[in-house]
Motif scaffolding. Sequence first.
Motif, PDB file in Angstrom:
ATOM      1  N   VAL A  58      33.099  40.535  33.350  1.00 51.21           N
ATOM      2  CA  VAL A  58      34.431  40.322  34.169  1.00 51.21           C
ATOM      3  C   VAL A  58      35.262  41.499  34.214  1.00 51.21           C
ATOM      4  CG1 VAL A  58      36.500  38.747  34.350  1.00 51.21           C
ATOM      5  CG2 VAL A  58      34.232  37.874  33.746  1.00 51.21           C
ATOM      6  N   LEU A  59      35.448  41.901  35.527  1.00 48.06           N
ATOM      7  CA  LEU A  59      36.333  43.221  35.511  1.00 48.06           C
ATOM      8  C   LEU A  59      37.727  43.112  35.274  1.00 48.06           C
ATOM      9  CD1 LEU A  59      34.797  44.396  39.096  1.00 48.06           C
ATOM     10  CD2 LEU A  59      34.072  44.998  37.033  1.00 48.06           C
ATOM     11  N   SER A  60      38.145  44.087  34.352  1.00 47.57           N
ATOM     12  CA  SER A  60      39.347  44.252  33.690  1.00 47.57           C
ATOM     13  C   SER A  60      40.142  45.248  34.668  1.00 47.57           C
ATOM     14  CB  SER A  60      39.551  44.630  32.314  1.00 47.57           C
ATOM     15  OG  SER A  60      38.847  45.809  32.337  1.00 47.57           O
ATOM     16  N   ILE A  61      41.385  45.217  34.450  1.00 52.09           N
ATOM     17  CA  ILE A  61      42.385  46.423  35.224  1.00 52.09           C
ATOM     18  C   ILE A  61      41.763  47.786  35.004  1.00 52.09           C
ATOM     19  CG2 ILE A  61      44.316  47.490  35.083  1.00 52.09           C
ATOM     20  CD1 ILE A  61      44.682  45.101  36.980  1.00 52.09           C
ATOM     21  N   SER A  62      41.322  47.843  33.533  1.00 50.06           N
ATOM     22  CA  SER A  62      40.905  49.422  33.226  1.00 50.06           C
ATOM     23  C   SER A  62      39.456  49.614  33.783  1.00 50.06           C
ATOM     24  CB  SER A  62      40.466  49.011  31.506  1.00 50.06           C
ATOM     25  OG  SER A  62      40.097  50.449  31.096  1.00 50.06           O
ATOM     26  N   ASP A  63      38.795  48.711  34.111  1.00 51.93           N
ATOM     27  CA  ASP A  63      37.557  48.642  34.828  1.00 51.93           C
ATOM     28  C   ASP A  63      37.514  48.942  36.312  1.00 51.93           C
ATOM     29  OD1 ASP A  63      35.842  48.237  32.745  1.00 51.93           O
ATOM     30  OD2 ASP A  63      36.051  45.704  33.261  1.00 51.93           O
ATOM     31  N   ILE A  64      38.536  48.433  36.892  1.00 49.73           N
ATOM     32  CA  ILE A  64      38.946  48.618  38.325  1.00 49.73           C
ATOM     33  C   ILE A  64      39.591  50.048  38.333  1.00 49.73           C
ATOM     34  CG2 ILE A  64      40.658  48.230  40.163  1.00 49.73           C
ATOM     35  CD1 ILE A  64      38.543  46.072  39.592  1.00 49.73           C
ATOM     36  N   HIS A  65      40.448  50.685  37.697  1.00 48.11           N
ATOM     37  CA  HIS A  65      40.899  52.028  37.426  1.00 48.11           C
ATOM     38  C   HIS A  65      39.582  52.911  37.209  1.00 48.11           C
ATOM     39  CE1 HIS A  65      45.102  51.234  38.129  1.00 48.11           C
ATOM     40  NE2 HIS A  65      45.219  50.504  36.989  1.00 48.11           N
TER      41      HIS A  65
END
Length: 230
Positions: A162-169
């Motif tokens: 599950v993608l986190s904000i950190s992953d998105i950045h």
Amino acid sequence: MAIPVAVMFTGGKDSTYALHWAVLHAFDVKVLLSVKPKRKDSWMFHYPLVEVTKLQAQALEIPHELHYVSGVKGREIDEFKEILLDIKERYGIRGLVTGALLSDYQRMNFNIVCEELNLKVYSPLWRKNQERYMVELVESGFKIIITAINSMGIPVKLLGKVLSISDIHDIIRLSRRYGFNPAFEGGEAETLVVDAPLFKRRIEIRKSRVIREGPYSYRLLLEDVRLTEK
């Protein structure tokens, strides 16, 4: 009076966001329409995880229909027109909501078919800033996983996570470095929404495995997927 619409639904981030937009804007969503091409190289339609779209529709408590097209360029448009005409007659829809973001070919053909059927097209994501959009998805409560990777630069470790904000950045940073589209509009990756604000239940992936299909191509094989309480 709320406008009755169908929503094109693949179960990925874009179609789920488009559904979210339609509900927030007081459209009357009559049915989720999934169209699966028989060829993976379809120009018009994504290759949805059929079993999971059925579960997602159950989680959303919205009627769902799955239809097949040949996937042959040109012919699949005529096949889609017949499907949409049938949907219009049975559900009384007056519009079609799509998750089209950047594909001129896809948007043009949706518009042509709908104009011929006297339906209005709503594409709330069209030309949306892709980096801001990806951040907005996660901040709005969309739980998204990557189910396939087809590009250099996207970490394989993100498959099924599950993608986190950190992953998105990280994805945005890597997209600038390697040149892929941060919202995967070039087919660089495929996504699946396992939970979102409109879901009454969530999707639980109990068993899966990663399959390598090429130098930069990986796919998540879902072996046990179920609905569970939130």
